[in-house]
Design an enzyme around this catalytic site. Structure first.
Site, PDB file in Angstrom:
ATOM      1  N   ARG A   1       0.870  -1.188   0.000  1.00 47.67           N
ATOM      2  CA  ARG A   1       0.000   0.000   0.000  1.00 47.67           C
ATOM      3  C   ARG A   1       0.895   1.223   0.000  1.00 47.67           C
ATOM      4  O   ARG A   1       1.781   1.351   0.846  1.00 47.67           O
ATOM      5  CB  ARG A   1      -0.905   0.035   1.229  1.00 47.67           C
ATOM      6  CG  ARG A   1      -1.502   1.423   1.438  1.00 47.67           C
ATOM      7  CD  ARG A   1      -2.541   1.511   2.506  1.00 47.67           C
ATOM      8  NE  ARG A   1      -3.755   0.856   2.077  1.00 47.67           N
ATOM      9  CZ  ARG A   1      -4.954   1.083   2.623  1.00 47.67           C
ATOM     10  NH1 ARG A   1      -5.072   1.959   3.587  1.00 47.67           N
ATOM     11  NH2 ARG A   1      -6.015   0.443   2.198  1.00 47.67           N
TER      12      ARG A   1
ATOM     13  N   HIS B   1      -7.616   0.634  -6.319  1.00 51.99           N
ATOM     14  CA  HIS B   1      -7.781  -0.098  -5.059  1.00 51.99           C
ATOM     15  C   HIS B   1      -8.433  -1.453  -5.380  1.00 51.99           C
ATOM     16  O   HIS B   1      -9.583  -1.714  -5.028  1.00 51.99           O
ATOM     17  CB  HIS B   1      -8.651   0.734  -4.100  1.00 51.99           C
ATOM     18  CG  HIS B   1      -8.571   0.307  -2.666  1.00 51.99           C
ATOM     19  ND1 HIS B   1      -7.780  -0.739  -2.232  1.00 51.99           N
ATOM     20  CD2 HIS B   1      -9.193   0.786  -1.556  1.00 51.99           C
ATOM     21  CE1 HIS B   1      -7.914  -0.870  -0.932  1.00 51.99           C
ATOM     22  NE2 HIS B   1      -8.763   0.029  -0.491  1.00 51.99           N
TER      23      HIS B   1
ATOM     24  N   GLN C   1     -10.173  -3.904  -2.816  1.00 50.08           N
ATOM     25  CA  GLN C   1     -11.442  -3.324  -2.345  1.00 50.08           C
ATOM     26  C   GLN C   1     -12.583  -3.737  -3.278  1.00 50.08           C
ATOM     27  O   GLN C   1     -13.703  -4.018  -2.841  1.00 50.08           O
ATOM     28  CB  GLN C   1     -11.307  -1.797  -2.299  1.00 50.08           C
ATOM     29  CG  GLN C   1     -12.562  -1.075  -1.850  1.00 50.08           C
ATOM     30  CD  GLN C   1     -12.816  -1.222  -0.365  1.00 50.08           C
ATOM     31  OE1 GLN C   1     -11.932  -0.979   0.445  1.00 50.08           O
ATOM     32  NE2 GLN C   1     -14.017  -1.616   0.014  1.00 50.08           N
TER      33      GLN C   1
ATOM     34  N   ASP D   1     -17.085   7.780  -0.871  1.00 47.33           N
ATOM     35  CA  ASP D   1     -15.774   7.632  -0.222  1.00 47.33           C
ATOM     36  C   ASP D   1     -15.434   9.007   0.360  1.00 47.33           C
ATOM     37  O   ASP D   1     -16.133  10.001   0.082  1.00 47.33           O
ATOM     38  CB  ASP D   1     -14.744   7.181  -1.284  1.00 47.33           C
ATOM     39  CG  ASP D   1     -13.363   6.907  -0.697  1.00 47.33           C
ATOM     40  OD1 ASP D   1     -13.228   6.817   0.542  1.00 47.33           O
ATOM     41  OD2 ASP D   1     -12.398   6.789  -1.497  1.00 47.33           O
TER      42      ASP D   1
ATOM     43  N   CYS E   1     -16.236   2.361   1.319  1.00 45.98           N
ATOM     44  CA  CYS E   1     -15.050   1.528   1.549  1.00 45.98           C
ATOM     45  C   CYS E   1     -14.503   1.703   2.959  1.00 45.98           C
ATOM     46  O   CYS E   1     -13.808   0.828   3.458  1.00 45.98           O
ATOM     47  CB  CYS E   1     -13.981   1.853   0.512  1.00 45.98           C
ATOM     48  SG  CYS E   1     -13.539   3.590   0.480  1.00 45.98           S
TER      49      CYS E   1
ATOM     50  N   ARG F   1     -13.594  -7.800   2.956  1.00 47.81           N
ATOM     51  CA  ARG F   1     -12.185  -7.584   2.604  1.00 47.81           C
ATOM     52  C   ARG F   1     -11.366  -8.817   2.972  1.00 47.81           C
ATOM     53  O   ARG F   1     -10.459  -9.216   2.253  1.00 47.81           O
ATOM     54  CB  ARG F   1     -11.608  -6.356   3.341  1.00 47.81           C
ATOM     55  CG  ARG F   1     -12.275  -5.019   3.050  1.00 47.81           C
ATOM     56  CD  ARG F   1     -12.133  -4.567   1.620  1.00 47.81           C
ATOM     57  NE  ARG F   1     -10.755  -4.591   1.138  1.00 47.81           N
ATOM     58  CZ  ARG F   1      -9.801  -3.712   1.470  1.00 47.81           C
ATOM     59  NH1 ARG F   1     -10.068  -2.701   2.265  1.00 47.81           N
ATOM     60  NH2 ARG F   1      -8.577  -3.814   0.976  1.00 47.81           N
TER      61      ARG F   1
HETATM   62  N1   CP Z   1     -11.104   0.467   2.796  1.00 49.35           N
HETATM   63  C1   CP Z   1      -9.818   0.417   3.175  1.00 49.35           C
HETATM   64  O1   CP Z   1      -8.903   0.166   2.386  1.00 49.35           O
HETATM   65  O2   CP Z   1      -9.628   0.648   4.506  1.00 49.35           O
HETATM   66  P1   CP Z   1      -8.215   0.853   5.212  1.00 49.35           P
HETATM   67  O3   CP Z   1      -7.647   2.135   4.680  1.00 49.35           O
HETATM   68  O4   CP Z   1      -8.527   0.907   6.669  1.00 49.35           O
HETATM   69  O5   CP Z   1      -7.325  -0.305   4.860  1.00 49.35           O
HETATM   70  N1  NVA Z   2      -9.797   7.222  -1.317  1.00 47.06           N
HETATM   71  C1  NVA Z   2      -9.381   6.792   0.004  1.00 47.06           C
HETATM   72  C2  NVA Z   2      -9.621   5.339   0.191  1.00 47.06           C
HETATM   73  C3  NVA Z   2      -9.305   4.817   1.547  1.00 47.06           C
HETATM   74  C4  NVA Z   2      -9.551   3.352   1.674  1.00 47.06           C
HETATM   75  C5  NVA Z   2      -7.919   7.141   0.195  1.00 47.06           C
HETATM   76  O1  NVA Z   2      -7.111   6.898  -0.713  1.00 47.06           O
HETATM   77  O2  NVA Z   2      -7.567   7.667   1.259  1.00 47.06           O
END
Ligand code: CP
Ligand code: NVA
Length: 338
Positions: free
Chosen positions: A109, A136, A139, A232, A273, A318
């Site tokens: 990530r 993502h 997700q 989101d 999400c 997830r």
């Molecule tokens: N939805 C998601 O990716 O959550 P986190 O950022 O907590 O991993």
């Molecule tokens: N769009 C958000 C998603 C988090 C899971 C971000 O990138 O922070």
């Protein structure tokens, strides 16, 4: 006899797999969920070592990868931004070459899509994208599993994503819906529409699947008749200087009860999400309330707590979907070619 098309593959973005392969992973995740619920062991990755690289914070993705590793009999090792040299004192290429000689699979990530692509290129082991600024993908498997669990199908449904239309989740929903034959509406101000390149990619898939795509700034037109309302955060990780600008742009796109009514569909469900700004129970929530007088952002607390809101079922999924991806790409499972 054809063997798995998954073994040894990475999952860096949705288009890495075909519609049939994505559907297979969603159904395999549902199977793994049932095994877990019945207490039936499924340690398909016994003895494997998995690196979990996180340059950004995470609750769900980190927890899901960790528990999935444990359930599959693998060992997860968390390597956070402050723990390793990645990008600071050692290139992604060199880091990938080292980790690939020690670990059997790598989750990443971070910010750049290029980094996750390079990890896969140079490590020689499966790499799974746990979120970049562009996509993502893990997700998406959870989201479409949740939709399939609820409606019993995917084809022909319509999902409206309302809010920041050019973030990673919006990009991924547009392309994944297009691949799977789910109609996707991106409902956002024009300045926050997805990039042309992403729209063109999604449209090419939609032409094949029959999905209808719509980009609109008109909230009422965008949500009318939809089956799923998705939003989101207005400000993604790494953009924290943009709160004032986004609040001004996106307040008309807040998912509240009025917007739910505008769907004119009493069976509509809400997805997010997560994490979500729906109250003042966070440091950011309190700061936004103090600075802008806004007590809820992308979704109201009322919607978030209503029976139509399925975000916690989605969050649980997830785990099952990440488990499916790891087991399929790293396990010695026989999976017929799909
Ligand atoms: N939805 C998601 O990716 O959550 P986190 O950022 O907590 O991993
Ligand atoms: N769009 C958000 C998603 C988090 C899971 C971000 O990138 O922070």
């Amino acid at each position: 006899m054809e063997y798995s098309t998954f073994q040894g593959k990475s999952f860096l973005k949705e288009v890495d797999f075909s519609k049939e392969e994505l559907m297979y992973l969603i159904d395999f995740a549902a199977h793994l969920k049932a095994l877990k619920q019945k207490g039936i062991p499924h340690a398909y990755l016994q003895g494997k070592n998995i690196a979990l690289l996180f340059e950004k914070t995470s609750t769900r993705t980190r927890a899901a990868f960790t528990v999935a590793c444990n359930d599959l009999g693998a060992h997860p090792e968390f390597l956070g931004a402050g723990d390793i040299q990645l990008g600071k004192k050692e290139s992604v290429e060199d880091t990938a070459k080292v980790l690939g000689r020690m670990f059997d699979g790598i989750e990443y990530r971070g910010f750049s899509q290029e980094a996750v692509e390079d990890l896969a290129l140079y490590s020689g082991v499966p790499v799974w994208n746990g979120l970049t600024d562009r996509w993502h993908p893990t997700q998406m498997l959870a989201d479409f599993l949740t939709i399939k669990e609820h409606f019993g199908k995917l084809t022909g449904l319509t999902l409206a994503y309302v809010g920041d239309g050019r973030n990673n989740v919006a990009n991924s929903l547009l392309v994944t819906g297009a691949i799977l034959g789910v109609n996707v509406h991106i409902v956002a101000p024009e300045a926050l529409f997805p990039e042309g390149e992403i729209v063109a990619l999604a449209q090419a898939y939609a032409d094949k699947s029959g999905a209808e795509l719509l980009l609109t700034g008109d909230v009422k037109a965008g949500v009318k008749g939809v089956d799923i309302l998705y939003t989101d955060v207005w400000v993604s990780m790494g953009e924290e200087d943009k709160f004032a600008e986004r609040i001004e742009q996106l307040l008309p796109y807040q998912v509240n009860m009025e917007l739910i009514s505008a769907t004119e569909n009493t069976e509509v469900i809400f997805l997010h999400c997560l994490p979500a700004f729906h109250d003042q129970e966070t440091t950011y929530g309190k700061k936004i309330a103090a600075d802008f007088g806004l007590t809820e952002m992308e979704v109201t607390d009322e919607v978030f707590r209503a029976p139509l809101a399925k975000q916690f079922q989605q969050a649980e999924n997830r785990l099952h979907t990440i488990k499916a991806v790891m087991a399929a790409t790293l396990g010695n499972l026989f999976i017929p070619r799909v």
